[in-house]
Every structure is written in structure tokens, then in C-alpha cells.
Motif scaffolding. Structure first.
Motif, PDB file in Angstrom:
ATOM      1  N   GLN A 144      78.220  -3.428 -40.265  1.00  0.00           N
ATOM      2  CA  GLN A 144      78.267  -3.015 -41.668  1.00  0.00           C
ATOM      3  C   GLN A 144      76.933  -3.273 -42.363  1.00  0.00           C
ATOM      4  N   GLY A 145      76.328  -4.444 -42.104  1.00  0.00           N
ATOM      5  CA  GLY A 145      75.093  -4.787 -42.792  1.00  0.00           C
ATOM      6  C   GLY A 145      73.882  -4.025 -42.301  1.00  0.00           C
ATOM      7  N   VAL A 186      86.338 -11.150 -28.281  1.00  0.00           N
ATOM      8  CA  VAL A 186      85.094 -11.750 -28.781  1.00  0.00           C
ATOM      9  C   VAL A 186      85.260 -12.246 -30.210  1.00  0.00           C
ATOM     10  N   VAL A 187      85.624 -11.349 -31.108  1.00  0.00           N
ATOM     11  CA  VAL A 187      85.655 -11.697 -32.528  1.00  0.00           C
ATOM     12  C   VAL A 187      86.667 -12.802 -32.814  1.00  0.00           C
ATOM     13  N   ARG A 188      87.895 -12.622 -32.390  1.00  0.00           N
ATOM     14  CA  ARG A 188      88.925 -13.631 -32.646  1.00  0.00           C
ATOM     15  C   ARG A 188      88.686 -14.897 -31.821  1.00  0.00           C
ATOM     16  N   ARG A 189      88.201 -14.726 -30.618  1.00  0.00           N
ATOM     17  CA  ARG A 189      87.969 -15.871 -29.738  1.00  0.00           C
ATOM     18  C   ARG A 189      86.926 -16.830 -30.310  1.00  0.00           C
ATOM     19  N   PHE A 190      85.865 -16.280 -30.900  1.00  0.00           N
ATOM     20  CA  PHE A 190      84.763 -17.118 -31.372  1.00  0.00           C
ATOM     21  C   PHE A 190      84.732 -17.270 -32.898  1.00  0.00           C
ATOM     22  N   GLY A 191      85.755 -16.809 -33.582  1.00  0.00           N
ATOM     23  CA  GLY A 191      85.811 -16.956 -35.025  1.00  0.00           C
ATOM     24  C   GLY A 191      84.739 -16.167 -35.748  1.00  0.00           C
ATOM     25  N   LEU A 192      84.476 -14.942 -35.285  1.00  0.00           N
ATOM     26  CA  LEU A 192      83.429 -14.102 -35.856  1.00  0.00           C
ATOM     27  C   LEU A 192      84.030 -13.067 -36.806  1.00  0.00           C
ATOM     28  N   MET A 227      84.357  -8.905 -37.557  1.00  0.00           N
ATOM     29  CA  MET A 227      84.159  -7.562 -37.019  1.00  0.00           C
ATOM     30  C   MET A 227      83.028  -6.847 -37.746  1.00  0.00           C
ATOM     31  N   ALA A 228      82.918  -7.065 -39.029  1.00  0.00           N
ATOM     32  CA  ALA A 228      81.904  -6.360 -39.814  1.00  0.00           C
ATOM     33  C   ALA A 228      80.491  -6.635 -39.332  1.00  0.00           C
ATOM     34  N   ASP A 229      80.272  -7.759 -38.651  1.00  0.00           N
ATOM     35  CA  ASP A 229      78.928  -8.165 -38.228  1.00  0.00           C
ATOM     36  C   ASP A 229      78.548  -7.661 -36.844  1.00  0.00           C
ATOM     37  N   GLN A 230      79.447  -6.964 -36.163  1.00  0.00           N
ATOM     38  CA  GLN A 230      79.232  -6.629 -34.753  1.00  0.00           C
ATOM     39  C   GLN A 230      78.540  -5.279 -34.563  1.00  0.00           C
ATOM     40  N   ASP A 283      75.660  -9.864 -32.073  1.00  0.00           N
ATOM     41  CA  ASP A 283      75.626 -10.141 -33.499  1.00  0.00           C
ATOM     42  C   ASP A 283      74.650 -11.288 -33.725  1.00  0.00           C
ATOM     43  N   SER A 284      74.451 -11.654 -34.968  1.00  0.00           N
ATOM     44  CA  SER A 284      73.437 -12.662 -35.300  1.00  0.00           C
ATOM     45  C   SER A 284      73.873 -14.077 -34.951  1.00  0.00           C
ATOM     46  N   SER A 285      75.116 -14.277 -34.488  1.00  0.00           N
ATOM     47  CA  SER A 285      75.532 -15.614 -34.072  1.00  0.00           C
ATOM     48  C   SER A 285      74.925 -16.001 -32.721  1.00  0.00           C
ATOM     49  N   LEU A 286      74.457 -15.026 -31.952  1.00  0.00           N
ATOM     50  CA  LEU A 286      73.823 -15.283 -30.665  1.00  0.00           C
ATOM     51  C   LEU A 286      72.344 -15.612 -30.855  1.00  0.00           C
ATOM     52  N   HIS A 287      71.798 -16.462 -30.003  1.00  0.00           N
ATOM     53  CA  HIS A 287      70.359 -16.694 -30.006  1.00  0.00           C
ATOM     54  C   HIS A 287      69.660 -15.392 -29.613  1.00  0.00           C
TER      55      HIS A 287
END
Length: 301
Positions: A171-172, A250-256, A258-261, A284-288
């Protein structure tokens, strides 16, 4: 990252609960071959002037999701282009898009810049983007399968490039707010890198393992973009709802959120053509060194 994030104004847990209540499932199958680097431009379809063509039993998000998925009265330029192709409504700008293909479920338009390897597949109903929870339900059309059927060699709007990539931005990272899957090229080096990773057992073979650390890998994309980290999954076909797979594994497993993917699909190619499997990349930006855009991998111009 905080597990109670926001997804376009809705708390992530509420998004997950709504998504689970609506359900998720598998739809259509995909097959075909990637195209060569040369070929004719697709012939535009005439734009129909009648009502929206019929879809499935419930082909569009219900009105209760308009806050997340968009309202039919929105003025997003891509949504206005879709309405022209499906209903003959001329955009307020007066600029009529070239409707390359119009079906009950989707529309195909040129991307920008206009090349023979830059096209878009868009839903024929109002869906803003990846944050719409309706996308993870069994009622939604399989837009990824439809994009591949358009882009592959022999498809209605084939991508004229040795290796094909399909992608959607977060989304961003996007500028326009009607869901659009980019159908473009990827570099030969990207294809080789993914095959090398597969040979080294660095690509997940099951959706449940998609986010495991050993399947978080660096992939170099377009010139000057550098290495980015992606979670990579191998699938034998596009029979499943990729949005639901991403949300569940991924999203639910890691508490992320969906809008950021971002989500990218690269068909595996060999010397004899399409190998029958797909690499599905997410980041997404949660990964290094992660990214929330597919633009680092896809070649448009």
C-alpha cells in the motif's frame, strides 16, 4: 514488530479475524510458457458499453468492506480506467485508456512506460490493493492465474521478454489505488539466482515453511537496485490463492500487516521453456534489507 498493527485503518487482529471469518481457498490452475524478446503488440479489445459482465457467485467485496477495499464512487485514475473498459464510462479527464482485454473478472491495460513488456491486470470490481481482506477469501477471482495466462507466451497480452515477472506493491509503495498486478520482465541474472537458490535448498517447498530463516535470501534485481531480502516459496502451479497463502503463512505467523507486503511471481524457465513451477517471493521492511516494492525485480522500460 508490534503484532497489533494497522491495515488501512483497521487493527491487524481485526483484519485477521475478518479474513478468517470470510475464509480462504484455492481456485484456478496456471500453465504456459514465457515469451521471447520480440513479437507484435497486442490488438486492443473494443470497450463494451453495457453493464458490468457477470462474475462468480459473489465476485466483488461486500459493501461492508468499502472502508478497506474502496467504494465504486472513488475517483482513483486506474479505477476510472477499469470503469471505462467495463462500462464505457469516460474518465473525467476525457482520456480514454486502451483496453487490451476485458473479461468478467479483470481488465488488462498498458503500464507506464508503454512497452511490450509492461502491462497491468486489474480486477473489474473495486479493490484498492493488497490490504483488502476480501482478497484472502474463496470468493475472490484468482488474479495471479489470470495475470499469468495473459502474460505467458501464447497468452492474450504476452510479455515480450525472455523471463517474465508478475508483481504487486504494498500500500505504501504504490501511487494508484486500484489493485494492479504488474506483468513485466525480469533479468536473466534474477532467474539464474533463483534456480541456484533452489539447487542449494534455499527455497521453501511448502507454504508453512515460507517464512523460515533459511528461506530468507538475497536476490539482486534491476541494475543499481542492489541486493534485497525475500522470503521465497516454490509452487507447482498457481492453483492456490496467493494472497491467502501469504496471509496465513507469513503475515499472521510473524504478526505483520498485509498492507506492508510486496509479492512477486517468477515462472521458472529452462532452455526448453517454462518448467512448470513458479518462484513466489515476498518481502517487507521488517526483513533486514527487505523491501515493500516489486520494482527492484521487475523490468518495465
Amino acid at each position: 514488530m508490534n503484532a497489533v498493527g494497522e491495515t488501512n485503518g483497521m487493527p491487524r487482529r481485526q483484519f485477521v479475524a475478518l479474513s478468517g471469518a470470510l475464509g480462504a481457498g484455492a481456485l484456478l490452475a496456471g500453465a504456459g510458457a514465457a515469451s521471447a524478446a520480440t513479437g507484435p503488440s497486442p490488438t486492443p479489445d473494443p470497450c463494451p458499453t453495457g453493464p458490468n459482465p457477470p462474475g462468480g457467485p459473489n465476485p466483488c467485496p461486500p459493501s461492508g468492506l468499502q472502508g478497506l477495499c474502496g467504494s465504486p464512487t472513488d475517483t482513483d485514475p486506474l479505477w476510472q480506467d477499469v470503469q471505462y473498459c467495463t462500462r464505457g464510462i469516460v474518465p473525467p479527464s476525457g482520456q480514454r485508456p486502451t483496453c487490451l482485454k476485458t473479461t468478467p473478472n479483470h481488465v488488462v491495460l498498458h503500464g507506464k512506460p508503454e512497452t511490450q513488456h509492461n502491462y497491468l491486470t486489474l480486477p473489474s470490481c473495486r479493490v484498492t490493493g493488497i490490504e483488502c481482506p476480501y482478497l484472502v477469501t474463496p470468493n475472490v477471482a484468482n488474479y495471479w492465474h489470470e495475470a499469468w495466462e495473459n502474460a505467458r507466451a501464447g497468452g492474450d497480452v504476452p510479455v515480450q521478454y525472455p523471463n517474465i515477472g508478475l508483481g504487486i506493491n504494498s500500500q505504501g509503495a504504490r501511487r494508484l489505488n486500484q489493485l494492479h498486478i504488474h506483468m513485466a520482465g525480469v533479468r536473466d541474472s534474477t532467474q539464474r539466482r533463483l534456480q541456484d537458490l533452489e539447487a542449494s535448498s534455499r527455497i521453501a517447498g511448502q507454504p508453512s515453511n515460507w517464512g523460515d530463516p533459511q528461506y530468507q535470501v538475497a536476490v539482486t534485481g534491476t541494475q543499481g537496485s542492489g541486493d534485497r531480502t525475500y522470503r521465497v516459496l516454490r509452487l507447482g502451479g498457481l492453483t492456490q490463492n496467493l494472497f491467502a497463502l501469504l496471509n496465513d503463512n507469513v503475515v499472521r505467523r510473524f504478526g505483520l500487516n498485509m498492507a506492508d507486503q510486496t509479492l512477486i511471481v517468477v515462472p521458472k524457465m529452462t532452455a526448453t521453456g517454462f518448467a512448470g513451477t513458479f518462484y513466489v517471493l515476498n518481502s517487507d521492511s521488517s526483513l533486514h534489507d527487505g523491501t515493500n516494492t516489486c520494482d527492484h525485480l521487475l523490468v518495465y522500460g
